[in-house]
Design a protein around this motif. Structure first.
Motif, mmCIF file in Angstrom:
data_model
loop_
_atom_site.group_PDB
_atom_site.id
_atom_site.type_symbol
_atom_site.label_atom_id
_atom_site.label_comp_id
_atom_site.label_asym_id
_atom_site.label_seq_id
_atom_site.Cartn_x
_atom_site.Cartn_y
_atom_site.Cartn_z
ATOM 1 N N UNK A 295 0.834 -1.204 0.000
ATOM 2 C CA UNK A 295 0.000 0.000 0.000
ATOM 3 C C UNK A 295 0.867 1.251 0.000
ATOM 4 N N UNK A 296 1.925 1.245 0.786
ATOM 5 C CA UNK A 296 2.819 2.407 0.844
ATOM 6 C C UNK A 296 3.598 2.610 -0.456
ATOM 7 N N UNK A 297 3.789 1.538 -1.215
ATOM 8 C CA UNK A 297 4.425 1.665 -2.524
ATOM 9 C C UNK A 297 3.492 2.305 -3.547
ATOM 10 N N UNK A 298 2.202 2.329 -3.212
ATOM 11 C CA UNK A 298 1.233 2.966 -4.103
ATOM 12 C C UNK A 298 0.383 2.022 -4.919
ATOM 13 N N UNK A 299 0.466 0.725 -4.651
ATOM 14 C CA UNK A 299 -0.386 -0.196 -5.378
ATOM 15 C C UNK A 299 -1.845 0.074 -5.028
ATOM 16 N N UNK A 300 -2.732 -0.176 -5.991
ATOM 17 C CA UNK A 300 -4.161 0.014 -5.772
ATOM 18 C C UNK A 300 -4.916 -1.213 -6.276
ATOM 19 N N UNK A 301 -6.206 -1.193 -6.063
ATOM 20 C CA UNK A 301 -7.080 -2.271 -6.518
ATOM 21 C C UNK A 301 -6.979 -2.451 -8.038
ATOM 22 N N UNK A 302 -6.526 -1.427 -8.739
ATOM 23 C CA UNK A 302 -6.409 -1.468 -10.198
ATOM 24 C C UNK A 302 -5.185 -2.247 -10.675
ATOM 25 N N UNK A 303 -4.209 -2.473 -9.804
ATOM 26 C CA UNK A 303 -2.993 -3.174 -10.203
ATOM 27 C C UNK A 303 -3.221 -4.677 -10.285
ATOM 28 N N UNK A 304 -2.445 -5.317 -11.151
ATOM 29 C CA UNK A 304 -2.580 -6.756 -11.384
ATOM 30 C C UNK A 304 -2.465 -7.545 -10.085
ATOM 31 N N UNK A 305 -3.419 -8.409 -9.852
ATOM 32 C CA UNK A 305 -3.410 -9.300 -8.699
ATOM 33 C C UNK A 305 -4.005 -8.717 -7.430
ATOM 34 N N UNK A 306 -4.164 -7.406 -7.397
ATOM 35 C CA UNK A 306 -4.637 -6.785 -6.156
ATOM 36 C C UNK A 306 -6.107 -7.079 -5.864
ATOM 37 N N UNK A 307 -6.906 -7.213 -6.887
ATOM 38 C CA UNK A 307 -8.326 -7.520 -6.670
ATOM 39 C C UNK A 307 -8.482 -8.861 -5.957
ATOM 40 N N UNK A 308 -7.668 -9.821 -6.323
ATOM 41 C CA UNK A 308 -7.698 -11.139 -5.678
ATOM 42 C C UNK A 308 -7.269 -11.040 -4.219
ATOM 43 N N UNK A 309 -6.218 -10.274 -3.966
ATOM 44 C CA UNK A 309 -5.725 -10.102 -2.591
ATOM 45 C C UNK A 309 -6.778 -9.427 -1.724
ATOM 46 N N UNK A 310 -7.363 -8.359 -2.238
ATOM 47 C CA UNK A 310 -8.381 -7.633 -1.479
ATOM 48 C C UNK A 310 -9.584 -8.533 -1.214
ATOM 49 N N UNK B 227 -5.391 1.091 -0.864
ATOM 50 C CA UNK B 227 -5.636 0.364 -2.108
ATOM 51 C C UNK B 227 -6.818 0.941 -2.880
ATOM 52 N N UNK B 228 -7.586 1.823 -2.234
ATOM 53 C CA UNK B 228 -8.707 2.460 -2.913
ATOM 54 C C UNK B 228 -10.058 1.845 -2.651
#
Length: 114
Positions: free
Chosen positions: A23-38, A86-87
């Motif tokens: 999250x601190x690196x700036x990844x969001x729900x839009x980045x690859x794989x993040x939707x699965x993690x969330x 993550x948004x």
């Protein structure tokens, strides 16, 4: 039970610390794989609201001594923080967690200073 059971909340190798780092690196729900993690995080919401991690709480500390999904006050705000970054802070599940954690805040007004 998916994921390693929490043995030490301060270890940088714990998934919730890695989550906060992403999250601190700036990844969001839009980045690859993040939707699965969330989605995996949101799937483990406690009845109270905070999100759960695999834990083993010893009987001497009020637990069962068995691996289980649970949340701890030292970890819960970090998970919520990451989800907001993550948004997905407006999602009802995240808002429920925020509300529950905010209700745990105690003021020090009226306490005698040492």
């Amino acid at each position: 039970m998916a994921g390693a059971v929490i043995a030490s909340h301060k270890s940088a190798s714990q998934p919730f610390h890695k989550l906060t780092f992403l999250a601190d690196l700036g990844l969001t729900i839009q980045d690859a794989g993040m939707e699965t993690i969330v989605a995996r995080i949101l799937a483990h919401q406690s009845e109270e609201g905070p999100f759960q991690l695999p834990m083993n709480i010893a009987a001497g500390y009020g637990g069962t001594g068995q691996d289980q999904w649970a949340w701890a006050l030292c970890d819960a705000p970090l998970i919520v923080y990451a989800l907001v970054k993550f948004g997905v802070g407006d999602e009802p599940e995240v808002q429920t967690a925020v509300t529950h954690l905010a209700q745990l805040v105690r003021t020090t007004a009226g306490l005698r200073r040492l």
